[in-house]
Write an enzyme that holds these catalytic residues in place. Structure first.
Site, short mmCIF file in Angstrom:
data_model
loop_
_atom_site.label_atom_id
_atom_site.label_comp_id
_atom_site.label_asym_id
_atom_site.label_seq_id
_atom_site.Cartn_x
_atom_site.Cartn_y
_atom_site.Cartn_z
N LYS A 1 -18.86 -6.25 7.06
CA LYS A 1 -17.79 -6.61 7.29
C LYS A 1 -17.51 -6.25 8.88
CE LYS A 1 -13.53 -7.38 4.21
NZ LYS A 1 -12.84 -7.32 2.86
N HIS B 1 0.69 -1.13 -0.10
CA HIS B 1 -0.09 -0.01 0.30
C HIS B 1 0.32 1.11 -0.02
CE1 HIS B 1 -3.02 -2.71 1.87
NE2 HIS B 1 -3.41 -2.63 0.69
N ARG C 1 -2.14 -5.82 -8.36
CA ARG C 1 -0.39 -7.14 -7.68
C ARG C 1 -1.01 -8.35 -9.02
NH1 ARG C 1 -2.15 -9.37 -3.21
NH2 ARG C 1 -4.11 -8.97 -4.04
N SER D 1 -3.54 -7.68 2.56
CA SER D 1 -4.14 -7.32 4.42
C SER D 1 -3.83 -8.28 4.61
CB SER D 1 -4.55 -6.04 3.86
OG SER D 1 -4.05 -5.38 3.88
#
Length: 153
Positions: free
Chosen positions: A41, A17, A90, A128
């Protein structure tokens, strides 16, 4: 003034990040790091803790602003005057996922342009969710997390 939003959960922030933010800040006058709050969440870290962690990591750059938000990201962009949304890529699967979101966001607000920044090879495996999994089993995450953030974990 070119204003961009880098949205995410940042639960926790990773070196990947940080790399995306540092590479983005040279392209824009102001970069908001938006901590998206999803009421359905449950995060590992509270939103407040994530805000503190991000401020500690980026406190020396006045062009970077940390803010939590709830709701549609394109609506939040409009509220802060951001015409650009930064997304890190990514993998190929990230691209497919992010492309679909960018196309949907464009349908919702054609004035917001999505900018994809490809991860540096050394960061492509860091996420993460993987870091959270390592943390759950008391593993050492220091190689994946900026040193300023470690105190908040």
């Amino acid at each position: 003034m070119k204003i961009a939003l880098f949205p995410g959960s940042f639960d926790p922030i990773t070196k990947a990040h940080v790399d995306i933010v540092k590479r983005s800040v040279s392209l824009f006058d102001k970069v908001y790091i938006g901590i998206g709050v999803n009421s359905t969440k449950a995060g590992l870290l509270s939103v407040e803790k994530r805000e503190q962690m991000l401020r500690a990591v980026f406190e020396t750059d006045p062009r970077i602003h940390i803010v939590a938000y709830e709701g549609l990201t394109v609506n939040f962009c409009k509220s802060i005057g951001a015409e650009y949304m930064i997304r890190g890529i990514r993998t190929v699967s990230d691209f497919e996922y992010e492309k679909a979101i960018a196309q949907m966001n464009h349908s919702l607000n054609p004035e917001i342009e999505s900018i994809f920044i490809v991860s540096k090879p050394g960061y492509s495996s860091i996420s993460s969710s993987i870091v959270r999994e390592i943390m759950r089993y008391n593993g050492d995450v220091s190689q994946f997390i900026p040193k300023e953030a470690l105190a908040y974990l």
